[in-house]
Design an enzyme around this catalytic site. Sequence first.
Site, short mmCIF file in Angstrom:
data_model
loop_
_atom_site.label_atom_id
_atom_site.label_comp_id
_atom_site.label_asym_id
_atom_site.label_seq_id
_atom_site.Cartn_x
_atom_site.Cartn_y
_atom_site.Cartn_z
N ALA A 78 0.82 -1.21 0.00
CA ALA A 78 0.00 0.00 0.00
C ALA A 78 0.86 1.26 0.00
O ALA A 78 1.67 1.47 0.91
CB ALA A 78 -0.93 0.00 1.21
N THR A 89 11.00 0.93 -3.84
CA THR A 89 11.30 1.33 -5.21
C THR A 89 12.76 1.67 -5.39
O THR A 89 13.44 2.07 -4.42
CB THR A 89 10.44 2.56 -5.58
N ASP A 90 13.24 1.58 -6.63
CA ASP A 90 14.61 2.00 -6.92
C ASP A 90 14.77 3.52 -6.88
O ASP A 90 15.89 4.04 -6.80
CB ASP A 90 15.06 1.47 -8.28
N GLU A 91 13.65 4.25 -6.89
CA GLU A 91 13.74 5.71 -6.92
C GLU A 91 14.33 6.30 -5.65
O GLU A 91 14.78 7.44 -5.65
CB GLU A 91 12.37 6.32 -7.21
N TYR A 114 7.58 11.80 -3.84
CA TYR A 114 7.27 10.36 -3.80
C TYR A 114 8.45 9.55 -3.30
O TYR A 114 8.33 8.77 -2.35
CB TYR A 114 6.83 9.88 -5.19
N SER A 168 9.24 10.04 0.32
CA SER A 168 8.32 9.37 1.23
C SER A 168 8.62 7.87 1.31
O SER A 168 8.51 7.26 2.37
CB SER A 168 6.87 9.62 0.82
N LYS A 169 9.01 7.27 0.19
CA LYS A 169 9.35 5.85 0.20
C LYS A 169 10.68 5.62 0.92
O LYS A 169 10.84 4.62 1.63
CB LYS A 169 9.41 5.31 -1.23
N ASN A 196 12.92 6.02 -22.33
CA ASN A 196 11.47 6.14 -22.47
C ASN A 196 11.03 6.21 -23.92
O ASN A 196 10.01 5.63 -24.32
CB ASN A 196 10.98 7.37 -21.71
#
Length: 352
Positions: free
Chosen positions: A80, A132-134, A158, A161-162, A257
């Site tokens: 989540a 995440t890898d971010e 984002y 926060s992760k 991308n």
Amino acid sequence: MILVTGGAGFIGANFVLDWLATRDEPVLNLDALTYAGNRENLASLEGDARHVFVHGDICDRALIDRLLAEHQPRAIVHFAAESHVDRSIHGPGEFMRTNVEGTFTLLEAARAYWQGLDGEAKAAFRFHHVSTDEVYGSLGPNDPAFTETKTYEPNSPYSASKAASDHLVRAWHHTYGLPVTTSNCSNNYGPYHFPEKLIPLIISNALAGKPLPIYGDGQQIRDWLYVTDHCSAIRAILDKGTPGEVYNVGGWNEKPNIDIVKTLCALLDELKPDPAGSYSRLITYVADRPGHDRRYAIDARKIERELGWRPAETFETGIRKTVEWYLAHQDWVAHVQSGAYREWVEKNYAAR
């Protein structure tokens, strides 16, 4: 039984579906059903007694305590999260609430529950955190791929926060002994991917004859991981992972991308040709987003070496499966693009 948070979202729903297709162990599925959580992702499980769905918020401590006491799960798999970078730029508050406060609440509930277990049940319990890898920041074109010891350098609300949630999980292990594992994955793609993300957005826009927006010069490089490969990696971590360890999960598929978009156009030209010409005619370059990381790349050798996991799909096989799925499920796409999602896109992208 295992408890899965966020099990109606993209990766969470795929994990639940994949788990119940390969194992008989029941799943308690907790999801707040925000804009990206969709019960239709789980429609095939209607009437399946092995799947118990609860509509609720991971910030609700009383609810978490009640579910743990009632269902006695042997593991928690924590998906989540708010996960879209653009949304975090426009409204970071919800990311702090869900990703930081929510993870803290879940950890505290899990700690109290785990400390109350006895013997083998306590020794076997696991809390797996999906990240995440971010969190690692951005790489230069010749930098080595992210390893599990890479310094955290998040560049968006984002990823910040992760990163915070990752640090909480680590601290709860080192301070309290909670048996946690963490996985940091690269960009997932596949069925049920919410259409604000690159691959489903391009497919949807192409079929509608709309512009295919490319940020900046389109040379942002990502490592792409087919979602069912991610699911199998998490199963391997639950089965064999060492408490306190972090495992990077990647697809060994680094691509810019713009190459992703051109590949999608070529597949759509083959599978659903447009009389007006190649879908590539719709490619449109737009202003880059603030703080856009240039390159992510995952070094997934640790999980292969220690747990024997390696992705089964190549990018070529996975992306074809993905396009075929979206072409066969246009009713699902139409449903999730309605309402709040459409309003958000129109508000934030009308000027582009």
